[in-house]
Write an enzyme that holds these catalytic residues in place. Structure first.
Site, mmCIF file in Angstrom:
data_model
loop_
_atom_site.group_PDB
_atom_site.id
_atom_site.type_symbol
_atom_site.label_atom_id
_atom_site.label_comp_id
_atom_site.label_asym_id
_atom_site.label_seq_id
_atom_site.Cartn_x
_atom_site.Cartn_y
_atom_site.Cartn_z
ATOM 1 N N ASP A 42 0.839 -1.197 0.000
ATOM 2 C CA ASP A 42 0.000 0.000 0.000
ATOM 3 C C ASP A 42 0.877 1.252 0.000
ATOM 4 O OD1 ASP A 42 0.843 -0.663 2.557
ATOM 5 O OD2 ASP A 42 -0.943 0.076 3.568
ATOM 6 N N GLU A 99 -0.974 -2.398 5.096
ATOM 7 C CA GLU A 99 -0.046 -2.445 6.237
ATOM 8 C C GLU A 99 -0.016 -1.119 6.967
ATOM 9 O OE1 GLU A 99 3.200 -1.747 8.695
ATOM 10 O OE2 GLU A 99 3.151 -0.787 6.727
#
Length: 309
Positions: A42, A99
């Site tokens: 991400d 995350e």
């Protein structure tokens, strides 16, 4: 993109685990063991400034934490394994979303990751720009910290700054709490075990000439063990309640667990260090490095299966 690259290598690919997670299997021979390799994928809602060659092509989205590098590294590792086929068993690549907010590992686990796609051990890595280039650092035990968030609300009775005696000034207990929280690290925590307590914001409804009625303070804490997490929360709650009681103010205290500490399994840390020495040479490997107080939700995986970060 990731799924297409993995399929082109000959992997068996599964999509949509824990949201946008991808799991890819590469099996060679008849071995039954499964090794998991994880990369997070991400970006952060940050505008990338300047004109570097690697600049984000999506305005307002930036790989400020280097997850584009992590994805590239794992795709590269799978490419090498697919070409060499120098193992007997299954390598299971796990591309994990989310995350950064600390939700992705849990989402994949809750979606049945280890039931549908079990692993015997799991490994991950993170770039660390403040270490020398080309070195690999790891350690048995806690390597990265938990992150717990807290909110403290103090309710006093505001009034004019010229007449503090007719109100209840919440700034007084707020100041005592900010200083008092530091005694958790200096006087309650084992000095050999890392811990950080930070008040990062303070908001009031006062003005230049008005004592506020309400204060909201927020912040986070960092530690490398569940026991230290529990100690910090208990002591924080006590300090807040008693500082406010002493001033005649009311308080509300909330404490949430955002990231588990990342605690490496000793036998897996030894495997990782041995592999690192083969890759970069013994002089470039620190197998008992100092922990860092940054948080990583890979720690959630390590509460379920053996592994090393």
């Amino acid at each position: 993109f990731v799924a297409d690259k993995l399929r082109a290598m000959g992997c068996t690919v599964h999509e949509g685990i824990g949201g946008t997670g991808v799991v890819a299997d590469l099996t060679v021979g008849d071995g039954k063991k499964v090794i998991g390799l994880r990369a997070d994928m991400d970006a952060i809602n940050v505008k990338e400034v300047g004109t570097p060659t690697y600049q984000s092509q999506n305005p307002g989205k930036m790989h400020a934490c280097g997850h584009d590098g992590h994805m590239t590294i794992l795709l590269g590792a799978m490419t090498l394994l697919a070409e060499s086929k120098n193992f007997n068993g299954t390598v299971r690549a796990i591309f994990q979303p989310a995350e950064e907010p600390g939700k992705g590992a849990k989402a994949m686990i809750d979606d049945g990751l280890f039931e549908k796609y079990p692993v015997d051990e799991i490994y991950g890595l993170h770039n660390i720009p403040f270490l020398p280039e080309g070195e690999i650092h790891t350690r048995p035990g806690g390597i990265m910290a938990s992150e717990d968030n807290f909110t403290i609300k103090i309710h006093g009775r505001g009034g004019h700054a010229s007449s503090p005696h007719v109100g209840i000034d919440p700034l007084i207990p707020a100041a005592q709490i900010i200083l008092g929280l530091q005694t958790i690290v200096s006087r309650n925590a084992n000095p050999l075990e890392p811990a950080v307590v930070s008040v990062t914001e303070l908001h009031t409804d006062g003005a230049h000439n008005a004592i506020p009625s309400n204060i909201v303070m927020t912040g986070d804490t960092r530690s490398t063990s569940p026991e230290m997490q529990a100690l910090i929360e208990i002591r924080m709650r006590t300090i807040v309640e008693h500082a406010c009681a002493m001033a005649g103010a009311a308080s509300e205290f909330s404490y949430t667990h955002e990231f588990a500490p990342t605690v490496n399994w000793p036998e897996c840390a030894a495997h990782a260090a041995a592999a690192a020495r083969k890759a970069v040479g013994a002089d470039k490997v620190k197998e008992n490095c100092q922990p860092v107080m940054i948080s990583e939700d890979f720690g959630k995986f390590l509460t379920k299966v053996p592994g090393c970060f």
